[in-house]
Scaffold this active site. Structure first.
Site, short mmCIF file in Angstrom:
data_model
loop_
_atom_site.label_atom_id
_atom_site.label_comp_id
_atom_site.label_asym_id
_atom_site.label_seq_id
_atom_site.Cartn_x
_atom_site.Cartn_y
_atom_site.Cartn_z
CG ASP A 1 -54.35 -31.86 -44.82
OD1 ASP A 1 -53.84 -31.78 -43.65
OD2 ASP A 1 -53.41 -31.73 -45.73
CG HIS B 1 -56.20 -20.75 -47.43
ND1 HIS B 1 -55.82 -19.50 -46.95
CD2 HIS B 1 -55.83 -21.61 -46.49
CE1 HIS B 1 -54.87 -19.67 -45.99
NE2 HIS B 1 -55.06 -21.21 -45.83
NE ARG B 2 -58.15 -23.12 -41.99
CZ ARG B 2 -56.95 -22.64 -41.99
NH1 ARG B 2 -56.59 -21.52 -41.72
NH2 ARG B 2 -55.97 -23.43 -42.48
P1 ITT Z 1 -54.13 -29.85 -37.84
O1 ITT Z 1 -53.67 -30.81 -38.65
O2 ITT Z 1 -54.20 -30.28 -36.36
O3 ITT Z 1 -55.46 -29.39 -38.15
P2 ITT Z 1 -51.69 -28.26 -38.90
O4 ITT Z 1 -51.23 -27.03 -38.47
O5 ITT Z 1 -51.10 -29.62 -39.19
O6 ITT Z 1 -53.04 -28.60 -37.83
P3 ITT Z 1 -52.25 -28.40 -41.83
O7 ITT Z 1 -51.60 -29.81 -41.92
O8 ITT Z 1 -53.61 -28.26 -42.42
O9 ITT Z 1 -52.51 -28.14 -40.21
O10 ITT Z 1 -51.35 -27.12 -42.08
C1 ITT Z 1 -50.23 -27.56 -42.61
C2 ITT Z 1 -49.24 -26.46 -42.40
O11 ITT Z 1 -49.43 -25.08 -43.12
C3 ITT Z 1 -48.81 -26.09 -40.96
O12 ITT Z 1 -47.48 -25.78 -40.85
C4 ITT Z 1 -49.84 -24.74 -40.89
O13 ITT Z 1 -49.22 -23.90 -39.94
C5 ITT Z 1 -49.78 -24.19 -42.37
N1 ITT Z 1 -50.94 -23.49 -42.66
C6 ITT Z 1 -52.13 -23.96 -42.59
N2 ITT Z 1 -53.33 -23.14 -42.88
C7 ITT Z 1 -52.26 -22.06 -42.92
C8 ITT Z 1 -52.71 -20.45 -42.71
O14 ITT Z 1 -54.25 -20.12 -42.83
N3 ITT Z 1 -51.86 -19.49 -42.81
C9 ITT Z 1 -50.68 -19.92 -42.50
N4 ITT Z 1 -50.13 -21.35 -42.40
C10 ITT Z 1 -51.05 -22.10 -42.65
#
Ligand code: ITT
Length: 196
Positions: free
Chosen positions: A70, A173-174
């Protein structure tokens, strides 16, 4: 080769996220697959809590070793907004909406944070990775996903969306959260590694 006994499922609906994770794990010799499945999420101010809850529910369903991440974008001048609400905010106002909120704001500092929950029994743990940088003035680049076109990590002049997956993984970060997980896996589960 071929001595790995565990296959790690990367549970996500976000293909970009899954591909980044797959590259990190595979480049370290851990066998993994993307499992496209909707995460059950609780609402919380804590990414760690959200990730752990989602991972536990996913584990009850699939009963296989898995990771769930997340992530969120925390913008300093907006007091950490959108943070844990990044997914909702991205869907509602997107990259352009964030740029609009940032109009005429000079302090463009922001951090991306990932809470990576791993359930690989008996291991159950959350790893946190963070990368700080700045919000760009305009979107740049067409790779990646989400807020990638507007985030420039410290140490680069380019946005995440101007980077290949491999390059983003050098900053992201990931990938920092995954490196912490990989450290534990090396110690705890040497049999997971294709290349010991
Ligand atoms: P899942 O929950 O299915 O894994 P998600 O896209 O909803 O997918 P998150 O809740 O972790 O995942 O992401 C929150 C938001 O932040 C989402 O709109 C992503 O597109 C964005 N986000 C997360 N990691 C990112 C990254 O590495 N680069 C750019 N945007 C990111």
């Amino acid at each position: 080769m071929g001595s790995s006994k565990i296959k790690l499922s990367i549970v996500t609906e976000n293909r970009g996220k899954g591909l980044e994770a797959l590259k990190i794990l595979e480049s370290c010799g851990v066998e993994a697959e993307i499992l496209t499945m909707k995460k059950q999420e609780i609402q919380s101010d804590s990414l760690e809590e959200i990730a752990l809850y989602s991972a536990r529910i996913a584990y009850l369903n699939i009963k296989k070793p898995l990771v769930v991440d997340d992530s969120g974008l925390f913008i300093d001048s907006l007091n950490g907004f959108p943070g844990p609400y990044s997914s909702y905010v991205y869907k509602k106002i997107g990259v352009q909406g964030i740029l609009k909120l940032m109009e005429r704001i000079e302090d463009r500092r922001a951090c991306f944070k990932t809470a990576l929950a791993a359930i690989i029994p008996p291991l159950e743990k959350v790893y946190v990775g963070e990368t700080c940088g700045v919000i760009a003035d305009k979107p740049r680049g067409d790779m990646g996903f989400g807020f990638d076109p507007i985030f420039i990590p410290e140490g680069s002049t380019r946005t995440y969306a101007e980077m290949s997956i491999e390059e983003k993984n050098r900053y992201s970060h990931r990938s920092k959260a995954y490196q912490l997980l990989l450290g534990d896996l090396k110690r705890l589960y040497p049999h997971m590694w294709r290349h010991p």
